[in-house]
Scaffold this motif. Structure first.
Motif, PDB file in Angstrom:
ATOM      1  N   LEU A  65      75.661  14.403  72.060  1.00  0.00           N
ATOM      2  CA  LEU A  65      74.219  14.271  72.334  1.00  0.00           C
ATOM      3  C   LEU A  65      73.485  15.578  72.067  1.00  0.00           C
ATOM      4  O   LEU A  65      72.398  15.586  71.472  1.00  0.00           O
ATOM      5  N   ARG A  66      74.067  16.685  72.509  1.00  0.00           N
ATOM      6  CA  ARG A  66      73.430  17.994  72.305  1.00  0.00           C
ATOM      7  C   ARG A  66      73.268  18.295  70.821  1.00  0.00           C
ATOM      8  O   ARG A  66      72.212  18.748  70.389  1.00  0.00           O
ATOM      9  N   THR A  67      74.301  18.034  70.029  1.00  0.00           N
ATOM     10  CA  THR A  67      74.195  18.309  68.589  1.00  0.00           C
ATOM     11  C   THR A  67      73.208  17.357  67.918  1.00  0.00           C
ATOM     12  O   THR A  67      72.512  17.742  66.994  1.00  0.00           O
ATOM     13  N   ALA A  68      73.132  16.123  68.409  1.00  0.00           N
ATOM     14  CA  ALA A  68      72.174  15.172  67.842  1.00  0.00           C
ATOM     15  C   ALA A  68      70.739  15.627  68.101  1.00  0.00           C
ATOM     16  O   ALA A  68      69.873  15.488  67.233  1.00  0.00           O
ATOM     17  N   VAL A  69      70.488  16.188  69.282  1.00  0.00           N
ATOM     18  CA  VAL A  69      69.143  16.697  69.586  1.00  0.00           C
ATOM     19  C   VAL A  69      68.825  17.886  68.684  1.00  0.00           C
ATOM     20  O   VAL A  69      67.706  18.017  68.172  1.00  0.00           O
ATOM     21  N   GLU A  70      69.810  18.756  68.445  1.00  0.00           N
ATOM     22  CA  GLU A  70      69.586  19.927  67.599  1.00  0.00           C
ATOM     23  C   GLU A  70      69.350  19.532  66.142  1.00  0.00           C
ATOM     24  O   GLU A  70      68.537  20.145  65.450  1.00  0.00           O
ATOM     25  N   GLN A  71      70.047  18.497  65.647  1.00  0.00           N
ATOM     26  CA  GLN A  71      69.941  18.098  64.247  1.00  0.00           C
ATOM     27  C   GLN A  71      68.870  17.035  64.015  1.00  0.00           C
ATOM     28  O   GLN A  71      68.674  16.602  62.886  1.00  0.00           O
ATOM     29  N   TYR A  72      68.184  16.625  65.056  1.00  0.00           N
ATOM     30  CA  TYR A  72      67.221  15.521  64.957  1.00  0.00           C
ATOM     31  C   TYR A  72      66.150  15.788  63.909  1.00  0.00           C
ATOM     32  O   TYR A  72      65.794  14.908  63.138  1.00  0.00           O
ATOM     33  N   ASN A  73      65.654  17.012  63.868  1.00  0.00           N
ATOM     34  CA  ASN A  73      64.550  17.354  62.974  1.00  0.00           C
ATOM     35  C   ASN A  73      64.903  17.143  61.503  1.00  0.00           C
ATOM     36  O   ASN A  73      64.073  16.678  60.714  1.00  0.00           O
ATOM     37  N   SER A  74      66.128  17.443  61.125  1.00  0.00           N
ATOM     38  CA  SER A  74      66.510  17.360  59.713  1.00  0.00           C
ATOM     39  C   SER A  74      66.913  15.952  59.276  1.00  0.00           C
ATOM     40  O   SER A  74      67.023  15.687  58.088  1.00  0.00           O
ATOM     41  N   LYS A  75      67.111  15.031  60.235  1.00  0.00           N
ATOM     42  CA  LYS A  75      67.625  13.711  59.875  1.00  0.00           C
ATOM     43  C   LYS A  75      66.614  12.579  60.023  1.00  0.00           C
ATOM     44  O   LYS A  75      66.976  11.425  59.894  1.00  0.00           O
ATOM     45  N   MET A  80      58.228  10.130  61.714  1.00  0.00           N
ATOM     46  CA  MET A  80      58.771  10.150  63.074  1.00  0.00           C
ATOM     47  C   MET A  80      58.627  11.499  63.762  1.00  0.00           C
ATOM     48  O   MET A  80      58.826  11.598  64.964  1.00  0.00           O
ATOM     49  N   ALA A  81      58.269  12.539  63.034  1.00  0.00           N
ATOM     50  CA  ALA A  81      58.151  13.864  63.626  1.00  0.00           C
ATOM     51  C   ALA A  81      56.868  13.960  64.445  1.00  0.00           C
ATOM     52  O   ALA A  81      55.855  13.357  64.104  1.00  0.00           O
ATOM     53  N   ASN A  82      56.917  14.740  65.540  1.00  0.00           N
ATOM     54  CA  ASN A  82      55.707  14.900  66.332  1.00  0.00           C
ATOM     55  C   ASN A  82      54.788  15.968  65.749  1.00  0.00           C
ATOM     56  O   ASN A  82      53.695  16.183  66.235  1.00  0.00           O
ATOM     57  N   ARG A  83      55.220  16.644  64.722  1.00  0.00           N
ATOM     58  CA  ARG A  83      54.382  17.595  63.982  1.00  0.00           C
ATOM     59  C   ARG A  83      54.725  17.449  62.504  1.00  0.00           C
ATOM     60  O   ARG A  83      55.455  18.257  61.936  1.00  0.00           O
ATOM     61  N   PRO A  84      54.200  16.391  61.841  1.00  0.00           N
ATOM     62  CA  PRO A  84      54.627  16.085  60.473  1.00  0.00           C
ATOM     63  C   PRO A  84      54.240  17.143  59.445  1.00  0.00           C
ATOM     64  O   PRO A  84      54.897  17.280  58.425  1.00  0.00           O
ATOM     65  N   LYS A  85      53.162  17.892  59.705  1.00  0.00           N
ATOM     66  CA  LYS A  85      52.785  18.958  58.785  1.00  0.00           C
ATOM     67  C   LYS A  85      52.262  20.125  59.599  1.00  0.00           C
ATOM     68  O   LYS A  85      51.168  20.067  60.149  1.00  0.00           O
ATOM     69  N   ASP A  86      53.056  21.179  59.676  1.00  0.00           N
ATOM     70  CA  ASP A  86      52.670  22.350  60.444  1.00  0.00           C
ATOM     71  C   ASP A  86      51.488  23.034  59.767  1.00  0.00           C
ATOM     72  O   ASP A  86      51.412  23.110  58.544  1.00  0.00           O
ATOM     73  N   ILE A  87      50.563  23.543  60.568  1.00  0.00           N
ATOM     74  CA  ILE A  87      49.348  24.159  60.022  1.00  0.00           C
ATOM     75  C   ILE A  87      49.674  25.409  59.219  1.00  0.00           C
ATOM     76  O   ILE A  87      49.107  25.647  58.154  1.00  0.00           O
ATOM     77  N   TYR A  88      50.608  26.204  59.704  1.00  0.00           N
ATOM     78  CA  TYR A  88      50.885  27.497  59.088  1.00  0.00           C
ATOM     79  C   TYR A  88      51.871  27.394  57.932  1.00  0.00           C
ATOM     80  O   TYR A  88      51.680  28.025  56.896  1.00  0.00           O
ATOM     81  N   THR A  89      52.948  26.620  58.094  1.00  0.00           N
ATOM     82  CA  THR A  89      53.996  26.572  57.071  1.00  0.00           C
ATOM     83  C   THR A  89      53.905  25.335  56.184  1.00  0.00           C
ATOM     84  O   THR A  89      54.415  25.341  55.075  1.00  0.00           O
TER      85      THR A  89
END
Length: 153
Positions: A65-75, A80-89
């Motif tokens: 579960l811990r690794t799934a939370v860490e890798q969630y962003n890349s998969k 589904m992201a809560n910040r689909p386009k960051d303002i700065y990057t």
């Protein structure tokens, strides 16, 4: 009789202590930035029963579960992201924990700094998203109806 196994009342995932008495899916929503849908996706990524009690799970499942939370962003897909386009990057991010509040505060400060309409509304403490303000959202001594004084006493 079967020996009753010990239950862990607090399970640490990321920077958050989760309630071990709840099911995995419900307990994961205790992490800021994880809702019900995100929690379901994380349990499926970790190949863990989402209805099992979190405190009774073995250590290997909790580590998955811990690794799934860490890798969630890349998969996950962008929508589904809560910040689909960051303002700065300009890249896709999914924020967890204290990062959610910090990023929100940074965004509000940027809006104040560039003096956009939303930033000015934030500064003055008024409604930001187009709600009506004639009758709701009143603060201070402006509550109530003013009547015209009847002359000729």
């Amino acid at each position: 009789m079967a020996q009753e196994e010990e239950i862990k009342y607090f399970v640490r995932v990321g920077t958050t202590d989760l309630d071990g008495t709840k099911s995995v899916r419900v307990a994961l929503t205790g992490i800021k930035g994880v809702g019900r849908h995100t929690a379901t996706v994380i349990t499926r990524m970790a190949k863990v029963d989402e209805y099992a009690q979190l405190g009774r799970m073995d250590e290997a499942s909790v580590n998955r579960l811990r690794t799934a939370v860490e890798q969630y962003n890349s998969k996950i897909p962008t929508w589904m992201a809560n910040r689909p386009k960051d303002i700065y990057t300009g890249e896709q991010k999914h924020l967890f924990g204290a990062d959610v509040n910090l990023t929100k505060d940074e965004d509000v400060n940027l809006m104040r700094k560039i003096r956009c309409y939303r930033g000015i509304r934030h500064e003055t403490g008024q409604k930001v998203r187009g709600q009506r303000t004639k009758s709701t959202g009143r603060t201070g001594s402006t509550v109530g109806v003013k009547r015209k004084s009847v002359g000729g006493s």
